[in-house]
Each structure stands twice: as structure tokens, then as C-alpha cells.
Write an enzyme that holds these catalytic residues in place. Structure first.
Site: not given
Ligand code: CMP
Length: 141
Positions: A12, A52, A60, A88, A94, A105, A115, A118, A129
Site C-alpha cells: 500500500k 474496494y 472508513f 494473510r 488488519t 503489519r 496497514n 492487502h 482481485e
Molecule cells: P484491507 O485488508 O486492504 O481491507 C480493507 C481496508 O480498509 C483495510 O485493509 C484497511 O486498510 C482499511 N480500514 C480502515 N479502517 C478499517 C476498519 N475499521 N476495519 C477494517 N478495515 C479498515
């Protein structure tokens, strides 16, 4: 023989901006993933929103779209047995506050949004994807 599986990884904008892309890609290779596609892109708003789409309407979503378009990303197609779950696990939770030691992470993420990486969360999302970013001819045999 185990069946090979494919998944999509994104480094990211936060991780690319701080120069961590190389370290993350090396970690991917060291953990037994074969990189079968790789490109750097700077996403437009519409592309981030389409990628997304599953998160449309979440609190968010707007902030996530802004973040994902704030700078270049590196997208990778990865292959190995159990690639989806293994990637993962290597990413970590996350929310980096919950990420285990040794995960990407834990090392590189700044917040639940910024974070670092992805990964696809299931076989159907991995298919969507991967095809979002790569045409079949772009993937290594
Ligand atoms: P990702 O695994 O790319 O999937 C969705 C993304 O939304 C997540 O990582 C974060 O970068 C972002 N995000 C921001 N806030 C939240 C939240 N509260 N819960 C989950 N994802 C979030």
C-alpha cells in the site's frame, strides 16, 4: 502433491512511501511464494472504489479510497500451496495493534487504515482481485 493457489497482494501507499516495498517483496519470496506478476500503479479514485466495492457504505470507505490513491502501490500475483491463508498469516491482523510478532503489519503498519499490505480473503475474491489488476497473459507460466 499439494494444489497451487493464487492470491493478490498489494503493497500500500504508506509502505511504498517509506521505502519498505523491497523488504516486503523479499519477505514474500523468503516465505515460499512465487511471484507470477508484479506492477507499480498509482490508482485513480474510481479504480480504488471499484477494487474496494465490497466496503462501499462503511464508515472508513472514503478515507480508505483517499489513502489508496495518495501514492503509488505495488500489486503482486502470488502462487504457492495454500497461498490465500498463508499470505494473510504473513501479513498479520488488519489492525497492527493485534498483529503477531514476525508479521509484515507488525513491522511496517502504522494504523488499521495505513496497514502496509492487502491480501485477498477467499478464493472468489482472489479471482476477482487478480483479474482486476492482471490479464492472464501478464502472469508467469
Ligand atoms: P484491507 O485488508 O486492504 O481491507 C480493507 C481496508 O480498509 C483495510 O485493509 C484497511 O486498510 C482499511 N480500514 C480502515 N479502517 C478499517 C476498519 N475499521 N476495519 C477494517 N478495515 C479498515
Amino acid at each position: 502433491m499439494e494444489t497451487l493457489q493464487r492470491t493478490l497482494a498489494i503493497v500500500k501507499p504508506d509502505a511504498v512511501a517509506k521505502g519498505a516495498a523491497g523488504d516486503i517483496i523479499a519477505t514474500i519470496e523468503q516465505n515460499g511464494f512465487r511471484i507470477i506478476g508484479l506492477k507499480m500503479l498509482h490508482l485513480k479514485k474510481a479504480q480504488a472504489a471499484a477494487f474496494y466495492a465490497v466496503h462501499v457504505g462503511k464508515p472508513f470507505f472514503d478515507s480508505l479510497s483517499a489513502f489508496m490513491t495518495s501514492g503509488p502501490v505495488v500489486v503482486l500475483a502470488l502462487e504457492k500451496a495454500n497461498a490465500i491463508a498463508d499470505w494473510r498469516k504473513l501479513m498479520g491482523a488488519t489492525n497492527p495493534a493485534n498483529a503477531e510478532a514476525g508479521t509484515i503489519r507488525k513491522k511496517h503498519a502504522e494504523s488499521i487504515e495505513r496497514n502496509a499490505v492487502h491480501g485477498s480473503d477467499a478464493e472468489d475474491t482472489a479471482r476477482f482481485e487478480l483479474s482486476f489488476f492482471f490479464s492472464g497473459y501478464e502472469l508467469a507460466k
